[in-house]
Design an enzyme around this catalytic site. Structure first.
Site, PDB file in Angstrom:
ATOM      1  N   ASP A   1      -3.896  18.006 -38.121  1.00 45.72           N
ATOM      2  CA  ASP A   1      -4.163  16.765 -38.837  1.00 45.72           C
ATOM      3  C   ASP A   1      -2.794  16.208 -39.199  1.00 45.72           C
ATOM      4  O   ASP A   1      -2.079  16.786 -40.024  1.00 45.72           O
ATOM      5  CB  ASP A   1      -5.000  17.071 -40.086  1.00 45.72           C
ATOM      6  CG  ASP A   1      -5.253  15.845 -40.954  1.00 45.72           C
ATOM      7  OD1 ASP A   1      -4.574  14.825 -40.758  1.00 45.72           O
ATOM      8  OD2 ASP A   1      -6.125  15.924 -41.838  1.00 45.72           O
TER       9      ASP A   1
ATOM     10  N   TYR B   1      -3.654  24.402 -51.655  1.00 49.21           N
ATOM     11  CA  TYR B   1      -4.612  23.686 -50.817  1.00 49.21           C
ATOM     12  C   TYR B   1      -3.919  22.541 -50.095  1.00 49.21           C
ATOM     13  O   TYR B   1      -3.284  21.695 -50.718  1.00 49.21           O
ATOM     14  CB  TYR B   1      -5.775  23.137 -51.669  1.00 49.21           C
ATOM     15  CG  TYR B   1      -6.746  22.375 -50.812  1.00 49.21           C
ATOM     16  CD1 TYR B   1      -7.579  23.054 -49.931  1.00 49.21           C
ATOM     17  CD2 TYR B   1      -6.790  20.992 -50.835  1.00 49.21           C
ATOM     18  CE1 TYR B   1      -8.439  22.365 -49.097  1.00 49.21           C
ATOM     19  CE2 TYR B   1      -7.647  20.295 -50.003  1.00 49.21           C
ATOM     20  CZ  TYR B   1      -8.472  20.985 -49.138  1.00 49.21           C
ATOM     21  OH  TYR B   1      -9.319  20.300 -48.306  1.00 49.21           O
TER      22      TYR B   1
ATOM     23  N   LYS C   1      -8.471  21.361 -45.058  1.00 47.87           N
ATOM     24  CA  LYS C   1      -9.168  22.496 -44.448  1.00 47.87           C
ATOM     25  C   LYS C   1      -8.605  22.757 -43.053  1.00 47.87           C
ATOM     26  O   LYS C   1      -7.977  21.890 -42.446  1.00 47.87           O
ATOM     27  CB  LYS C   1     -10.674  22.224 -44.410  1.00 47.87           C
ATOM     28  CG  LYS C   1     -11.402  22.828 -45.606  1.00 47.87           C
ATOM     29  CD  LYS C   1     -11.321  24.352 -45.621  1.00 47.87           C
ATOM     30  CE  LYS C   1     -11.904  24.913 -46.903  1.00 47.87           C
ATOM     31  NZ  LYS C   1     -11.349  26.224 -47.265  1.00 47.87           N
TER      32      LYS C   1
HETATM   33  C1  F6R Z   1     -11.145  17.975 -47.021  1.00 43.00           C
HETATM   34  C2  F6R Z   1     -10.306  16.801 -47.208  1.00 43.00           C
HETATM   35  C3  F6R Z   1     -10.737  15.766 -48.175  1.00 43.00           C
HETATM   36  C4  F6R Z   1      -9.735  15.623 -49.319  1.00 43.00           C
HETATM   37  C5  F6R Z   1     -10.191  14.555 -50.338  1.00 43.00           C
HETATM   38  C6  F6R Z   1      -9.160  14.315 -51.443  1.00 43.00           C
HETATM   39  O1  F6R Z   1     -10.601  18.802 -46.043  1.00 43.00           O
HETATM   40  O2  F6R Z   1      -9.287  16.668 -46.586  1.00 43.00           O
HETATM   41  O3  F6R Z   1     -12.023  15.994 -48.654  1.00 43.00           O
HETATM   42  O4  F6R Z   1      -9.546  16.847 -49.970  1.00 43.00           O
HETATM   43  O5  F6R Z   1     -10.432  13.329 -49.692  1.00 43.00           O
HETATM   44  O6  F6R Z   1      -7.937  14.002 -50.849  1.00 43.00           O
HETATM   45  P1  F6R Z   1      -6.630  13.566 -51.676  1.00 43.00           P
HETATM   46  O7  F6R Z   1      -6.387  14.648 -52.678  1.00 43.00           O
HETATM   47  O8  F6R Z   1      -5.581  13.474 -50.620  1.00 43.00           O
HETATM   48  O9  F6R Z   1      -6.951  12.256 -52.305  1.00 43.00           O
HETATM   49 MG    MG Z   2      -9.777  17.507 -40.652  1.00 42.36          MG
HETATM   50 MG    MG Z   3      -6.922  14.843 -43.298  1.00 50.11          MG
END
Ligand code: F6R
Ligand code: MG
Ligand code: MG
Length: 371
Positions: A11, A229, A232
Site C-alpha cells: 500500500d 499499527y 493491515k
Molecule cells: C485499515 C485502514 C483504515 C484506517 C482508517 C483510519 O487497514 O487502513 O481503516 O485505519 O481509515 O486511518 P487514519 O488513521 O489514517 O485516518
Molecule cells: Mg489495504
Molecule cells: Mg491504505
C-alpha cells in the site's frame, strides 16, 4: 521448465482515504514492468489492485528471494510513491515502505511477498488471491478446507493422487519460526495453530507424496515489523490447481462462507471476508467489509495466459458468489451493532499496536484500588 512466480504487494497510498489505488499508480507500475519484460528480466507480469493495495504479479527464471526481482518490486513501489502518490497528495503515500534503503530482500521491509519456484506442469492452472483490510491468518480457514478437509475437497477422497494428503508450513509470525505439519496425521496439531490467526499463518502447502508446491501465501505482519499499527497486512495467496491437486472449484468453494477475520476499520475489528470481483475490490462501508478477489490464469512457459487482452478470469465475478456477498453484508451489519465492544472489537493483544494504548495510558493513573 522451471518458473518462479512472485507476487509482491504494498500500500503506497490511495485515493480518498484508504480506499482505492489511483489509475496513474497502476499505469506507472505497468510501464516499469513492461520495460523489464522487454529487457528479458521478467517473462511476464500482471499489475492489479485490491482496494488500496498495489499488486505486482511477476514470472521469471531467477528463483525465490532473488535480489534482482525484489529490488525491482521495491523500485516500483518507490517510483509510484515519489512520482504519483506524493505529487497527487494521495492518502498515506508510501505507507508500507517501512525501511529507507533496499538491502537485498524485500521481506521484512513492509511489502507482502508470496513466491514459488515450480516445475511448470503440462497444463498449469494458477489462482491468485488478494485481500484488503485483513491479515495473513485470514487464509487459515480456507486453506485448511482446501487441502485438509475431505468434506470440502472431494479430491482428498476420490483422487488417488491426493490420498497421501498435504503438508502445511505454518509460520509463527511473532517469533519468526515455522513448523511443517503433515495432514491428515497431524490435523489436530494444525488446527491448534490455525485457530490463532493473529500469530500463526500458513506460508506454504506441499503435496506430501512428492513435495510438489501447491500453495504459497504472504505472512508478514506490518505491526510486528514496525512495532506500531501501520495498516493491515492485506495478504496475498497463490494456489496451483487440478490434475492431482484440488480442482479450481474445490479451491473456490470455501470462499463462499464469509468467515470472520481481523482487520476492517482501523485494523481493530472482526468482520466477514467478502469475495468480490475486481471491479468491486474497494472498501467503503466502515472501511470494509474486508474483501478478497480471485484471479485465474494458465501458465504457458511462464507466460500468464488470460482472456480478452490477456485479462485473467475474474473468479468471484460469478453469480454463484452473490449469496456469500449478501450474507457478508448481513454479518457486517450484525457485527457493527456491537459497536466498540469485543468480540466486534479485537482482543487486547491485537489492539496493543493501535492508538487505544495511548488512551489507556492517559487514564491509567486515575484507577483507584478497590478496598
Ligand atoms: C485499515 C485502514 C483504515 C484506517 C482508517 C483510519 O487497514 O487502513 O481503516 O485505519 O481509515 O486511518 P487514519 O488513521 O489514517 O485516518
Ligand atoms: Mg489495504
Ligand atoms: Mg491504505
Amino acid at each position: 521448465m522451471k518458473v518462479t512466480v512472485s507476487l509482491i504487494k504494498a500500500d503506497v497510498g490511495s485515493l480518498c482515504g484508504h480506499h482505492i489505488v489511483h489509475p496513474k499508480q497502476l499505469d506507472l507500475a505497468k510501464e516499469i514492468l513492461e520495460e523489464e519484460k522487454r529487457r528479458g528480466i521478467l517473462i511476464d507480469y500482471y499489475v492489479f489492485n485490491c482496494g488500496d493495495d498495489l499488486e505486482l504479479l511477476m514470472t521469471h527464471g531467477k528463483g525465490e528471494n532473488s535480489s534482482e526481482i525484489h529490488g525491482l518490486a521495491w523500485n516500483v513501489f518507490k517510483e509510484v510513491t515519489e512520482k504519483i502518490s506524493r505529487p497527487l497528495k494521495l492518502y498515506a503515500a508510501g505507507q508500507d515502505l517501512l525501511k529507507e534503503a533496499f538491502s537485498g530482500n524485500i521481506k521484512g521491509m513492509g511489502p507482502g511477498v508470496a513466491e514459488m519456484e515450480i516445475d511448470e506442469r503440462p497444463s498449469e492452472p494458477l489462482l491468485v488471491f488478494a485481500a484488503d483490510k485483513t491479515e495473513p491468518g485470514a487464509w487459515n480457514l480456507p486453506l485448511y478446507r482446501i487441502f485438509a478437509d475431505p468434506m470440502s475437497t472431494a479430491g482428498l477422497v476420490i483422487d488417488p493422487a491426493m490420498s497421501g494428503g498435504f503438508t502445511f508450513r505454518v509460520v509463527d509470525m511473532k517469533e519468526g519460526e515455522y513448523i511443517d505439519l503433515k495432514c491428515p496425521a497431524e490435523t489436530y496439531e494444525l488446527i491448534a495453530l490455525l485457530g490463532t490467526p493473529g500469530r500463526y499463518a500458513v506460508e506454504r502447502v506441499f503435496r506430501s507424496s512428492d513435495g510438489l508446491i501447491a500453495a504459497v501465501a504472504s505472512t508478514s505482519r506490518l505491526s510486528f515489523i514496525a512495532g506500531r499499527y501501520v495498516g493491515k497486512d492485506d495478504p496475498v495467496l497463490m494456489v496451483r490447481a487440478q490434475a492431482g491437486l484440488p480442482a479450481v472449484g474445490e479451491v473456490l468453494a470455501p470462499f463462499a462462507f464469509p468467515h470472520l477475520v481481523a482487520g476492517w476499520m482501523r485494523g481493530s475489528h472482526h468482520g466477514p471476508l467478502m469475495p468480490v470481483s475486481l471491479k468491486d475490490a474497494k472498501c467503503t462501508f466502515f472501511d470494509g467489509p474486508p474483501r478478497v478477489i480471485g484471479l485465474g490464469f494458465q501458465l504457458r512457459n511462464g507466460e500468464l495466459i488470460g482472456l480478452h487482452s490477456n485479462e485473467p478470469a475474474d473468479l468471484f465475478e460469478d453469480v454463484a458468489f452473490n449469496e456469500a456477498r449478501r450474507k457478508a453484508m448481513e454479518i457486517a451489519d450484525y457485527m457493527r451493532r456491537h459497536g466498540e465492544i469485543a468480540p466486534a472489537l479485537l482482543g487486547p493483544e491485537e489492539l496493543e499496536y493501535t492508538g487505544i494504548v495511548k488512551i489507556m495510558e492517559k487514564i491509567k493513573s486515575r484507577f483507584k484500588k478497590i478496598t
